[in-house]
Design a protein around this motif. Structure first.
Motif, mmCIF file in Angstrom:
data_model
loop_
_atom_site.group_PDB
_atom_site.id
_atom_site.type_symbol
_atom_site.label_atom_id
_atom_site.label_comp_id
_atom_site.label_asym_id
_atom_site.label_seq_id
_atom_site.Cartn_x
_atom_site.Cartn_y
_atom_site.Cartn_z
ATOM 1 N N PRO A 20 44.621 52.734 49.300
ATOM 2 C CA PRO A 20 43.241 52.264 49.184
ATOM 3 C C PRO A 20 42.990 51.619 47.820
ATOM 4 N N LEU A 21 42.210 50.565 47.843
ATOM 5 C CA LEU A 21 41.884 49.848 46.614
ATOM 6 C C LEU A 21 40.812 50.575 45.816
ATOM 7 N N ILE A 22 40.869 50.379 44.522
ATOM 8 C CA ILE A 22 39.825 50.936 43.652
ATOM 9 C C ILE A 22 38.602 50.042 43.811
ATOM 10 N N PRO A 23 37.444 50.640 44.070
ATOM 11 C CA PRO A 23 36.235 49.821 44.252
ATOM 12 C C PRO A 23 35.949 48.941 43.029
ATOM 13 N N GLY A 24 35.362 47.779 43.281
ATOM 14 C CA GLY A 24 35.061 46.819 42.220
ATOM 15 C C GLY A 24 34.220 47.381 41.098
ATOM 16 N N HIS A 25 33.222 48.236 41.440
ATOM 17 C CA HIS A 25 32.369 48.787 40.384
ATOM 18 C C HIS A 25 33.152 49.728 39.464
ATOM 19 N N THR A 26 34.176 50.402 40.009
ATOM 20 C CA THR A 26 35.009 51.280 39.187
ATOM 21 C C THR A 26 35.880 50.447 38.250
ATOM 22 N N ILE A 27 36.403 49.337 38.757
ATOM 23 C CA ILE A 27 37.194 48.422 37.917
ATOM 24 C C ILE A 27 36.338 47.895 36.769
ATOM 25 N N THR A 28 35.099 47.551 37.077
ATOM 26 C CA THR A 28 34.176 47.060 36.044
ATOM 27 C C THR A 28 33.965 48.121 34.969
ATOM 28 N N GLN A 29 33.788 49.372 35.386
ATOM 29 C CA GLN A 29 33.607 50.462 34.420
ATOM 30 C C GLN A 29 34.849 50.641 33.545
ATOM 31 N N ILE A 30 36.018 50.547 34.160
ATOM 32 C CA ILE A 30 37.267 50.675 33.397
ATOM 33 C C ILE A 30 37.375 49.547 32.380
ATOM 34 N N LEU A 31 37.106 48.324 32.818
ATOM 35 C CA LEU A 31 37.179 47.177 31.906
ATOM 36 C C LEU A 31 36.175 47.306 30.768
ATOM 37 N N ASN A 32 34.958 47.754 31.074
ATOM 38 C CA ASN A 32 33.937 47.941 30.028
ATOM 39 C C ASN A 32 34.392 48.991 29.015
ATOM 40 N N SER A 33 35.006 50.043 29.510
ATOM 41 C CA SER A 33 35.484 51.099 28.619
ATOM 42 C C SER A 33 36.615 50.588 27.724
ATOM 43 N N LEU A 34 37.531 49.843 28.290
ATOM 44 C CA LEU A 34 38.647 49.311 27.521
ATOM 45 C C LEU A 34 38.192 48.252 26.522
ATOM 46 N N GLU A 35 37.168 47.518 26.892
ATOM 47 C CA GLU A 35 36.670 46.428 26.041
ATOM 48 C C GLU A 35 36.084 46.954 24.734
ATOM 49 N N GLN A 54 44.863 49.079 23.856
ATOM 50 C CA GLN A 54 43.660 48.851 24.655
ATOM 51 C C GLN A 54 43.623 47.409 25.155
ATOM 52 N N LEU A 55 44.014 46.480 24.295
ATOM 53 C CA LEU A 55 44.068 45.080 24.696
ATOM 54 C C LEU A 55 45.070 44.904 25.839
ATOM 55 N N ARG A 56 46.249 45.513 25.670
ATOM 56 C CA ARG A 56 47.260 45.437 26.726
ATOM 57 C C ARG A 56 46.723 45.998 28.040
ATOM 58 N N ASN A 57 46.126 47.193 27.995
ATOM 59 C CA ASN A 57 45.591 47.824 29.203
ATOM 60 C C ASN A 57 44.484 46.981 29.829
ATOM 61 N N TYR A 58 43.636 46.425 28.977
ATOM 62 C CA TYR A 58 42.547 45.572 29.459
ATOM 63 C C TYR A 58 43.117 44.370 30.213
ATOM 64 N N LEU A 59 44.120 43.724 29.619
ATOM 65 C CA LEU A 59 44.707 42.539 30.239
ATOM 66 C C LEU A 59 45.404 42.884 31.555
ATOM 67 N N ILE A 60 46.063 44.033 31.605
ATOM 68 C CA ILE A 60 46.733 44.447 32.836
ATOM 69 C C ILE A 60 45.708 44.672 33.945
ATOM 70 N N VAL A 61 44.653 45.418 33.645
ATOM 71 C CA VAL A 61 43.627 45.706 34.652
ATOM 72 C C VAL A 61 42.921 44.427 35.067
ATOM 73 N N LYS A 62 42.591 43.588 34.096
ATOM 74 C CA LYS A 62 41.890 42.335 34.373
ATOM 75 C C LYS A 62 42.734 41.429 35.270
ATOM 76 N N ARG A 63 44.013 41.300 34.952
ATOM 77 C CA ARG A 63 44.897 40.443 35.750
ATOM 78 C C ARG A 63 45.075 41.010 37.160
ATOM 79 N N SER A 64 45.222 42.318 37.268
ATOM 80 C CA SER A 64 45.358 42.954 38.582
ATOM 81 C C SER A 64 44.114 42.706 39.425
#
Length: 128
Positions: free
Chosen positions: A87-102, A110-120
């Motif tokens: 199952p995919l991670i819901p879009g709102h959860t991805i947004t929260q993860i990106l906001n936290s990493l940002e 953190q930059l690396r993790n942000y780029l990985i999540v963003k690209r995925s």
């Protein structure tokens, strides 16, 4: 080259044990497609929870053994395998993860993790 990696040896030991249990009374030259089909049926009857992916690994080990160990190449067709959908991670959860990493994006990890999540996320959205 002979492999000595423990994981490879264990892999083949398990599959060889199944082959030995069900095929040991046969001469190698008598193993043909019909014998393989009966072997598959026997595996499914004796191990009803065994999945096709496991049977395919047994068949692959058998094919390799026959071809390289006994100079008895044989055509073995793989069984179809079912794919497990994750199952995919819901879009709102991805947004929260990106906001936290940002928040700490100045840190290299953190930059690396942000780029990985963003690209995925970009790839996932592009496939929908």
């Amino acid at each position: 080259m002979i492999t000595k990696r423990p994981a490879t040896v264990q892999y083949y030991q398990f599959y060889f044990s199944l082959m030995r249990r069900y095929l040991s009374d046969l001469e190698i030259k008598l193993i043909d497609e019909d014998v393989i089909l009966n072997f598959i049926v026997t595996l499914k009857q004796c191990h009803p929870k065994m999945k096709n992916i496991t049977i395919n690994k047994v068949l692959s080990a058998l094919k390799t053994t026959l071809k390289y160990g006994a100079n008895h190449p044989i055509n073995i067709t793989r069984l179809s395998e079912s794919k497990t959908l994750i199952p995919l991670i819901p879009g709102h959860t991805i947004t929260q993860i990106l906001n936290s990493l940002e928040k700490d994006i100045h840190r290299p990890t953190q930059l690396r993790n942000y780029l990985i999540v963003k690209r995925s996320e970009e790839r996932r959205v592009g496939k929908e």
